[in-house]
Design an enzyme around this catalytic site. Structure first.
Site, PDB file in Angstrom:
ATOM      1  CD  GLU A   1      17.449 -51.171   4.148  1.00  0.00           C
ATOM      2  OE1 GLU A   1      18.659 -52.002   4.115  1.00  0.00           O
ATOM      3  OE2 GLU A   1      16.436 -51.711   4.876  1.00  0.00           O
TER       4      GLU A   1
ATOM      5  CB  CYS B   1      22.892 -52.429  -1.937  1.00  0.00           C
ATOM      6  SG  CYS B   1      21.253 -53.587  -2.117  1.00  0.00           S
TER       7      CYS B   1
ATOM      8  CD  GLU C   1      28.697 -50.343  -1.987  1.00  0.00           C
ATOM      9  OE1 GLU C   1      28.635 -49.079  -1.547  1.00  0.00           O
ATOM     10  OE2 GLU C   1      27.590 -50.900  -2.208  1.00  0.00           O
TER      11      GLU C   1
HETATM   12  P1  NAD Z   1      24.108 -41.918  -2.944  1.00  0.00           P
HETATM   13  O1  NAD Z   1      24.345 -42.204  -1.213  1.00  0.00           O
HETATM   14  O2  NAD Z   1      25.295 -41.151  -3.342  1.00  0.00           O
HETATM   15  O3  NAD Z   1      22.906 -41.376  -3.252  1.00  0.00           O
HETATM   16  C1  NAD Z   1      21.657 -41.942  -2.942  1.00  0.00           C
HETATM   17  C2  NAD Z   1      20.339 -40.811  -2.650  1.00  0.00           C
HETATM   18  O4  NAD Z   1      20.760 -39.808  -1.667  1.00  0.00           O
HETATM   19  C3  NAD Z   1      20.338 -40.196  -3.957  1.00  0.00           C
HETATM   20  O5  NAD Z   1      18.939 -39.764  -4.259  1.00  0.00           O
HETATM   21  C4  NAD Z   1      21.133 -38.757  -3.885  1.00  0.00           C
HETATM   22  O6  NAD Z   1      20.538 -37.926  -4.645  1.00  0.00           O
HETATM   23  C5  NAD Z   1      20.879 -38.474  -2.468  1.00  0.00           C
HETATM   24  N1  NAD Z   1      21.817 -37.853  -1.550  1.00  0.00           N
HETATM   25  C6  NAD Z   1      23.072 -37.533  -2.011  1.00  0.00           C
HETATM   26  N2  NAD Z   1      23.796 -36.446  -1.159  1.00  0.00           N
HETATM   27  C7  NAD Z   1      22.830 -36.415  -0.148  1.00  0.00           C
HETATM   28  C8  NAD Z   1      22.763 -35.430   0.890  1.00  0.00           C
HETATM   29  N3  NAD Z   1      23.763 -34.652   1.286  1.00  0.00           N
HETATM   30  N4  NAD Z   1      21.564 -35.545   1.822  1.00  0.00           N
HETATM   31  C9  NAD Z   1      20.645 -36.032   1.483  1.00  0.00           C
HETATM   32  N5  NAD Z   1      20.502 -36.734   0.121  1.00  0.00           N
HETATM   33  C10 NAD Z   1      21.582 -36.894  -0.458  1.00  0.00           C
HETATM   34  O7  NAD Z   1      23.961 -43.459  -3.326  1.00  0.00           O
HETATM   35  P2  NAD Z   1      24.000 -43.856  -4.877  1.00  0.00           P
HETATM   36  O8  NAD Z   1      25.425 -43.702  -5.424  1.00  0.00           O
HETATM   37  O9  NAD Z   1      22.671 -43.311  -5.485  1.00  0.00           O
HETATM   38  O10 NAD Z   1      23.626 -45.288  -4.750  1.00  0.00           O
HETATM   39  C11 NAD Z   1      24.559 -46.388  -4.622  1.00  0.00           C
HETATM   40  C12 NAD Z   1      24.770 -46.554  -2.992  1.00  0.00           C
HETATM   41  O11 NAD Z   1      23.414 -47.136  -2.473  1.00  0.00           O
HETATM   42  C13 NAD Z   1      25.610 -48.091  -2.724  1.00  0.00           C
HETATM   43  O12 NAD Z   1      26.542 -47.701  -1.781  1.00  0.00           O
HETATM   44  C14 NAD Z   1      24.790 -49.190  -2.382  1.00  0.00           C
HETATM   45  O13 NAD Z   1      25.267 -50.042  -1.686  1.00  0.00           O
HETATM   46  C15 NAD Z   1      23.741 -48.608  -1.978  1.00  0.00           C
HETATM   47  N6  NAD Z   1      22.479 -49.066  -1.962  1.00  0.00           N
HETATM   48  C16 NAD Z   1      21.850 -49.557  -0.725  1.00  0.00           C
HETATM   49  C17 NAD Z   1      20.633 -50.642  -0.809  1.00  0.00           C
HETATM   50  C18 NAD Z   1      20.212 -51.341   0.133  1.00  0.00           C
HETATM   51  O14 NAD Z   1      19.059 -51.761   0.347  1.00  0.00           O
HETATM   52  N7  NAD Z   1      21.120 -51.416   1.490  1.00  0.00           N
HETATM   53  C19 NAD Z   1      20.008 -50.684  -1.844  1.00  0.00           C
HETATM   54  C20 NAD Z   1      20.609 -50.171  -3.197  1.00  0.00           C
HETATM   55  C21 NAD Z   1      21.578 -49.260  -3.200  1.00  0.00           C
END
Ligand code: NAD
Length: 504
Positions: A268, A302, A403
């Site tokens: 997601e 998101c 975004e």
């Molecule tokens: P992010 O991708 O930076 O982090 C998400 C999660 O992944 C965190 O727990 C982070 O610690 C982990 N992570 C970071 N690097 C990683 C790696 N190399 N391997 C595995 N895991 C890793 O995202 P964010 O900044 O926490 O959240 C914002 C983003 O999430 C936005 O792009 C938003 O649109 C998206 N989002 C999408 C939905 C949806 O349902 N489509 C819902 C909420 C947020």
């Protein structure tokens, strides 16, 4: 005393709230039904005051191994033999315990994310409703009998994967944790979940509140870094399914790492969701929908409606109404029930949003409202950005393509239906899209033409547990929520049984 040297009521109120929300609790990992201290610690910071809230265990990839072992033991010893009725009862009981702790969880979520307290309560309620929904669904799962002839009895069974991994973002930590755990547990899996480093508190607490409801090891939580803990979950050979919510950039990495063990993924990811305002739209409804879709949760959503695509005939009138809503937001302390817009959740998100506001001005868009910080000395230590509106935006500008993940609206205009649809679909993303019109046929035609996993007509949200949620194109793979999500947490086994002639 704040970093700026100002003593403020707001800081005192928050330091007291940190104390109240965390007293007698340990925010460590949760593995095998116990607190798991780990060796290092980190402290998520309060986005209002920039103070550390409480120390949290910093787990490592070795701790992920421990959690996966505990999750397999729990699966093999107890959870795989628990029937649907037992699973449903446990999930429902857990949801009830969380409801009993609604105010405690709401305060933790607000302090950790900076969400206005009412929004934080709504999110925690959404988490509880999601678990209740999957408790009901746990008992509806069916295999199928496939009629093929008299000498074969052929049927399918749905079986859980075993241990599944979940990785969640910082914007809706409690709710998204339930999006992962609800269907995973209902389908009969055990889970290892990683909260975001910025906002781990409610996830840890809900796991603690599951004690004695589920067998130890069914729910495990490993707070820590993205690359260390998240990466270890993504390619762990003991994890049979990975469900990730976060940015598209990290989603791609998770997919690559999971490919090493051919582990299925649900992703997601991000979006740049459009809302098309057609000339016949009820402009109050449209302006409210677009404003909800970009200012709710300070735009850290998101499926934020970050592109308003407005018909030229109603552009000025729509803009007047939209700007009026932007002006009416009360920016303040999230703990104050009057506040409608809190700070961004992290310092780095504040930097990102501020840079995009500069970029928009450099690109030649008109800053029609906001763009700065609120003029309130009490809020000086927080990561606040005013509701911000750019007009004269063209589709190739970065602020219209990337975004931003903050309360920053871009307003574009169109004259023909095809032009609006083309503009809306001209993005690598495809999570959500919105339509403002009073004409049913226009709404259904546009809903079919828009490249998005979710379409809202004359509103923004609500996201309900009953309906699938997710994106097309680079917004994701698979769906959370609804019955469909269960399919992502189970696999089908086909059983052929030879039926010989009875020979008595
Ligand atoms: P992010 O991708 O930076 O982090 C998400 C999660 O992944 C965190 O727990 C982070 O610690 C982990 N992570 C970071 N690097 C990683 C790696 N190399 N391997 C595995 N895991 C890793 O995202 P964010 O900044 O926490 O959240 C914002 C983003 O999430 C936005 O792009 C938003 O649109 C998206 N989002 C999408 C939905 C949806 O349902 N489509 C819902 C909420 C947020």
């Amino acid at each position: 005393m704040g970093a700026n040297g100002i003593e403020s009521d707001i800081r005192d109120r928050h330091l007291n709230a940190h104390e109240r929300a965390t007293a007698n609790l340990e925010f460590a990992g949760w593995i095998d039904g116990e607190t798991y201290a780990g060796t290092d610690q980190f402290a998520p910071r309060d986005p209002v005051t920039d103070d550390p809230i409480v120390d949290v265990a910093m787990c490592t990839s070795t701790d992920v191994d421990t959690a996966v072992d505990a999750a397999w033991d729990a699966f093999d010893d107890e959870w795989s033999t628990a029937g649907p009725a037992d699973r449903a009862a446990a999930i429902r009981e857990w949801a009830g315990v969380l409801a009993d702790h609604l105010e405690e969880l709401t305060l933790l979520e607000s302090l950790d994310t900076g969400k206005p307290i009412g929004d934080a309560r709504g999110e925690v309620e959404g988490m509880i409703r999601t678990l209740e929904y999957y408790a009901s669904l746990a008992r509806t799962q069916r295999g199928a009998h496939v009629p093929t002839g008299e000498d074969v009895h052929l049927y399918t069974r749905h079986e859980p994967f075993g241990v599944v991994g979940g990785i969640v973002p910082w914007n809706f930590p409690a709710w998204v944790a339930a999006w992962k755990l609800g269907p995973a547990l209902a389908a009969g899996n055990t889970a290892v979940l990683k909260p975001a480093k910025a906002t781990p508190l409610t996830t840890i607490r809900i796991a603690q509140l599951s004690k004695a409801i589920f067998p130890d090891g069914v729910i495990n939580v490993v707070p820590g870094s993205g690359a260390g803990v998240g990466g270890a979950i993504a390619d762990h050979d003991g994890i049979r399914k990975v469900s990730f919510t976060g940015s598209s950039a990290v989603g791609r990495q998770v997919m690559e790492r999971a490919a090493e063990t051919v582990t299925p993924v649900t992703l997601e990811l991000g979006s740049k969701s459009p809302f098309i305002v057609f000339p016949d739209a009820d402009l109050d409804r449209a302006a409210n929908a677009v404003a909800d879709g970009i200012f709710y949760s300070t735009g850290e959503i998101c499926d934020a409606f970050s592109r308003a695509i407005v018909h030229e005939d109603v552009y000025d009138e729509f803009l007047d109404r939209f700007l009026e809503i932007a002006r009416s937001h009360v920016i303040g302390d999230p703990l104050d029930p009057e506040t409608t817009l809190g700070p961004l959740t992290t310092a780095s998100q504040y930097e990102t949003v501020s840079e995009y506001i500069d970029t928009g001005q450099r690109e030649g868009a008109t800053l029609a409202f906001g763009g700065g910080r609120p003029d309130d000395p009490d809020l000086e230590d927080g990561w606040y950005v005013e509701p911000t509106v750019f007009t004269d935006v063209t589709p190739e500008m970065r602020i219209a393509r990337e975004e931003i993940f903050g309360p920053v609206q871009t307003v574009l205009s169109f004259s023909e239906y095809d032009e609006a649809i083309e503009m809306a679909n001209d993005t690598e993303y495809g999570l959500a899209a919105g339509i403002g019109t009073e004409r049913t046929s226009l709404a259904h035609n546009a809903a079919a033409d828009l490249e998005a996993g979710v379409v809202y007509v004359n509103e923004y949200g609500p996201i309900l547990p009953d309906a699938p949620y997710g994106g097309v194109k680079q917004s994701g793979v698979g769906r959370d929520l609804g019955e469909e999500a269960l399919d992502h947490y189970r696999q089908t086994k086909t059983v052929y049984t030879n039926i010989d002639e009875p020979s008595l």
